[in-house]
Structures are given as C-alpha cells and as structure tokens.
Design a protein around this motif. Sequence first.
Motif, short mmCIF file in Angstrom:
data_model
loop_
_atom_site.label_atom_id
_atom_site.label_comp_id
_atom_site.label_asym_id
_atom_site.label_seq_id
_atom_site.Cartn_x
_atom_site.Cartn_y
_atom_site.Cartn_z
N ASP A 258 -14.36 4.72 -4.49
CA ASP A 258 -14.68 3.39 -5.50
C ASP A 258 -13.96 2.80 -6.05
N THR A 259 -12.52 3.53 -5.88
CA THR A 259 -11.74 3.24 -6.95
C THR A 259 -10.31 3.00 -6.40
N ILE A 260 -9.88 2.42 -7.03
CA ILE A 260 -8.02 1.67 -5.92
C ILE A 260 -7.11 2.11 -7.76
N VAL A 261 -6.21 2.40 -7.35
CA VAL A 261 -4.50 2.65 -8.38
C VAL A 261 -3.35 2.05 -8.17
N LEU A 262 -3.22 1.47 -9.47
CA LEU A 262 -2.14 0.60 -9.22
C LEU A 262 -0.49 1.08 -9.76
N PRO B 123 1.00 -1.04 -0.42
CA PRO B 123 0.08 -0.35 -0.28
C PRO B 123 0.69 1.20 -0.26
N ARG B 124 0.59 2.19 -0.20
CA ARG B 124 0.93 3.20 -1.27
C ARG B 124 0.25 4.59 -0.75
N ASP B 125 0.47 6.03 -0.98
CA ASP B 125 -0.22 7.18 -0.55
C ASP B 125 -0.16 7.57 -2.61
N THR B 126 -1.85 8.62 -2.97
CA THR B 126 -1.89 8.40 -4.28
C THR B 126 -0.44 9.49 -4.38
N SER B 127 0.23 10.45 -3.71
CA SER B 127 1.14 11.25 -3.82
C SER B 127 2.06 9.84 -4.54
N PRO C 74 1.79 -5.27 -11.75
CA PRO C 74 1.80 -4.11 -10.39
C PRO C 74 2.20 -4.28 -9.08
N ARG C 75 2.70 -3.21 -8.31
CA ARG C 75 3.45 -3.88 -7.13
C ARG C 75 3.02 -3.04 -6.38
N TYR C 76 2.62 -2.01 -6.66
CA TYR C 76 1.87 -1.05 -5.16
C TYR C 76 0.29 -0.54 -6.38
N TYR C 77 0.18 -0.23 -4.64
CA TYR C 77 -1.84 -0.04 -4.83
C TYR C 77 -1.73 1.31 -3.73
N MET D 57 2.02 7.49 -5.73
CA MET D 57 1.78 6.73 -7.08
C MET D 57 0.93 7.80 -8.24
N SER D 58 0.66 8.58 -7.91
CA SER D 58 1.17 9.99 -9.09
C SER D 58 2.57 9.93 -9.79
#
Length: 212
Positions: free
Chosen positions: A113-117, A86-90, A104-107, A92-93
């Motif tokens: 309603d959405t997760i990003v990989l 797990p990581r934060d959105t910053s 995919p290694r992180y989410y 991931m961006s």
Amino acid sequence: MTYDELVTKIRDYTEVDSNVFNTTIINGFIDDAEFRILRDVDSDNNRRYATATIASNKRFIDTPDDLLVIRSAQVIDGSDRTYMEPRDTSFMSEFNASGATGKPRYYAMWDEDTIVLAPTTDQEYTIQLNYILKPPSLVDINPGTYLSQKFPNGLLYACLVEAYGFLKGPPDMIQYYEQKYQQALQGFTIEQMGRRRRDEYQQGSPRLPKQS
C-alpha cells in the motif's frame, strides 16, 4: 452485455442449469475471466491517474486503493513535471541512509500500500501516479462494464473456458473456447494498443507479427 445476459449465455452454452452453476460459481467464473483479460491486455479502461501532495521531509506515500501496477510516477513542481525512475527497495534504503533531501528522483513499492521516494523531500511537492487498476467486476456493476460492452465475446469465451474446466468437460471443448478467446483477444488488443493509441497518419496502421 449485462450480467444477467452473460449468466444466461454461460448456462445455455454449457447446457448446465442453476442447480449446478449457482450464483456463487458463476460469479467465480466471471471474476477469473475478467482478471485473465486484465493480465492479457492493457486496455484503456484500466488506466488511472492520481495526485497527492507530500510535505517536506517525507519519503512515503500511500497508494490508491484500486492500484494494481504503477505505469509511471511524476514529480510536479510548479509548471515543471519530472518523471521519477523506478528502483528496488534495497537501492532506496541505501540512498536514503545518507539523509539526502531534495526533489525526489526515484521511487519503489515499499509494501502493498505504500511507495517510497528518494531523496527525502526538501519542500512540498505534488506527486502524480499513472497506474493500472483492478476495475470493478460485472458481478458488482450493472447493467455493464467496459469489458462487457466493448469485449463481450471475449469475456464470454473466457468464462466458458473456466466453466468447462470446472466441469472437467471434454478437452476439445476447452480447446475450442480457448481458441475462440485467443482470436477475440487478438482483435481487442489491436484496438486497444493499436488503433486507440496510434495516429495512422504518422505511424501507419497497427499490425501484429505473423508467425513464419
């Protein structure tokens, strides 16, 4: 314990009839009590598993409608299963800004309603989400739910705390039922997080820490 039995007990214990404790108010007590128990203990009935296939060059996945908290996420590639971190959105961006593709290694939770990989998928993968859900309420399900059947006393006490708070009742009554709830919760927690998830042969009997 059924819905009707719980409603009758709430009115009998508080000595308040349906003219004050109508259906809407009673249902509010039950909903609040159930949500409190959900936050207080990770019971087995709240665990769910869902899989989804994500195509190549994708990075977003819709979450299940009943998802409350993600416990873990796995990438399934044939017979290989890998847990993502797990990581934060910053993070991931920044990671996805490189345009990297691969397994995919992180989410992260992108929105409600959405997760990003990350990285973006380089082929088709199956993703398994292991999560905690907000279970259906006794208000909506009869004759009973997991909590009303396995933890009826705790559900009742939690409802009575809500009821006496609504009535602005005597503080000693609120305190009494709060203590009864906490005592019942302790036993339920041992059962759920101890006995049901431990092998006593290998790990011994579960114990709660004793305050000194």
